[in-house]
Design an enzyme around this catalytic site. Structure first.
Site, PDB file in Angstrom:
ATOM      1  N   TYR A 155      44.651  36.712  40.502  1.00 29.28           N
ATOM      2  CA  TYR A 155      45.505  38.052  40.439  1.00 29.28           C
ATOM      3  C   TYR A 155      44.500  39.156  39.889  1.00 29.28           C
ATOM      4  O   TYR A 155      44.427  40.444  40.429  1.00 29.28           O
ATOM      5  CB  TYR A 155      46.623  37.766  39.431  1.00 29.28           C
ATOM      6  CG  TYR A 155      47.505  39.320  39.371  1.00 29.28           C
ATOM      7  CD1 TYR A 155      48.545  39.401  40.128  1.00 29.28           C
ATOM      8  CD2 TYR A 155      47.599  39.959  38.328  1.00 29.28           C
ATOM      9  CE1 TYR A 155      49.316  40.419  40.371  1.00 29.28           C
ATOM     10  CE2 TYR A 155      48.562  40.844  38.050  1.00 29.28           C
ATOM     11  CZ  TYR A 155      49.302  41.008  39.349  1.00 29.28           C
ATOM     12  OH  TYR A 155      50.377  42.172  39.053  1.00 29.28           O
ATOM     13  N   ALA A 157      41.205  39.436  39.974  1.00 30.64           N
ATOM     14  CA  ALA A 157      40.128  39.876  40.987  1.00 30.64           C
ATOM     15  C   ALA A 157      40.724  40.610  41.972  1.00 30.64           C
ATOM     16  O   ALA A 157      40.200  41.667  42.452  1.00 30.64           O
ATOM     17  CB  ALA A 157      39.639  38.495  41.395  1.00 30.64           C
TER      18      ALA A 157
END
Ligand code: NAP
Length: 247
Positions: A155, A157
């Site tokens: 998430y 990233a």
């Protein structure tokens, strides 16, 4: 708030933050296109509520990760209204687990849902808005895209990528009159954060200087500002809406 444009498409708007963005923007006079993926009854109820309040809107079904469906929806909006003035890439998911247990498909699934969908929307918006030399896009990123979070490698990233991507879109869009910005909400009370245990929630709240989770409307008003004419000299920026949790 003042808007030179007339309509807005909000992805994932049948519930949570997206629904409040639709409510707030409709109350400010924009025609809102409420995208939903799987819950037509929620999208229809929201549209009814907006119309009952004197606002204008329409419902549009598509999966934001599906390029052909996204493009078809934008074409339908342009056929109906003659333009797409604003886009909010809000659709998103989580699939939290520690990195050591995260399968490749857990990672790519979240990147696809959050980042790839926003890429498709941003690219298509830039195409159609460039023709009018006017438009604005707000991408709903996250505080964890700025500070990272254990259990959310996928998430964080996706949301960090969204911030960097928006800045690059802002550089390409500027000469065409199209602005791109992000908001980075902290912990906002929606279905997404309902999944947190009471213990985790209390520990997060203790660390938030304003001592509470935010509301979806706190995010919606930030989005409205960034889309509005009052933000006409703001592009490539990131507005933190996090109660002071990350400064
Ligand atoms: P939510 O309550 O879980 O709602 C997410 C929405 O996105 C739902 O309407 C969902 O539709 C939709 N969606 C997901 N994948 C989609 C797809 N492929 N195509 C179309 N729609 C899709 O989440 P939320 O809390 O409102 O979050 C909204 C956004 O804010 C997300 O991008 C999230 O990452 C971001 N955010 C949230 C928080 C928070 O604390 N809540 C903090 C920072 C950032 P379905 O009903 O079909 O599932």
């Amino acid at each position: 708030m003042k808007f030179s444009g007339k309509n807005v498409l909000i992805t994932g708007a049948s519930r949570g933050i997206g629904a409040d963005i639709a409510r707030v923007l409709a109350s400010m006079g924009l025609k809102v296109w409420i995208n939903y993926r799987s819950k037509p009854e929620l999208a229809d109820a929201l549209l009814e509520e907006i119309r009952a309040g004197g606002g204008e809107g329409a419902v549009v079904k598509f999966d934001a990760t599906n390029e052909a469906e996204f493009i078809e929806a934008i074409n339908a909006i342009i056929q109906s209204d003659g333009e797409l003035s604003y886009l909010v890439n809000n659709a998103g998911i989580t699939n939290d687990k520690l990195a050591l247990r995260m399968k490749l498909e857990d990672f790519t699934g979240v990147i696809n849902a959050n980042l790839t969908s926003a890429f498709i929307g941003s690219r298509e918006a830039l195409k159609v808005m460039s023709k009018k030399r006017f438009g604005a896009v707000v991408n709903i990123a996250s505080i964890v895209g700025e500070m990272g979070n254990a259990g959310q490698v996928n998430y964080s990233a996706s949301k960090g990528g969204m911030i960097a991507m928006s800045k690059s879109f802002a550089k390409e869009g500027a000469s065409r009159g199209v602005r791109f910005n992000c908001v980075t909400p902290g912990f906002i009370a929606t279905d997404m954060t309902d999944a947190l245990s009471d213990e985790v929630r209390a520990s997060y709240e203790a660390n938030i200087p304003l001592k509470r989770f935010g509301n979806a409307s706190d995010v919606a008003h930030g989005v409205a500002f960034l889309l509005s004419d009052y933000a006409s000299y703001i592009t490539g920026d990131v507005l933190k809406i996090n109660g002071g949790l990350y400064m």
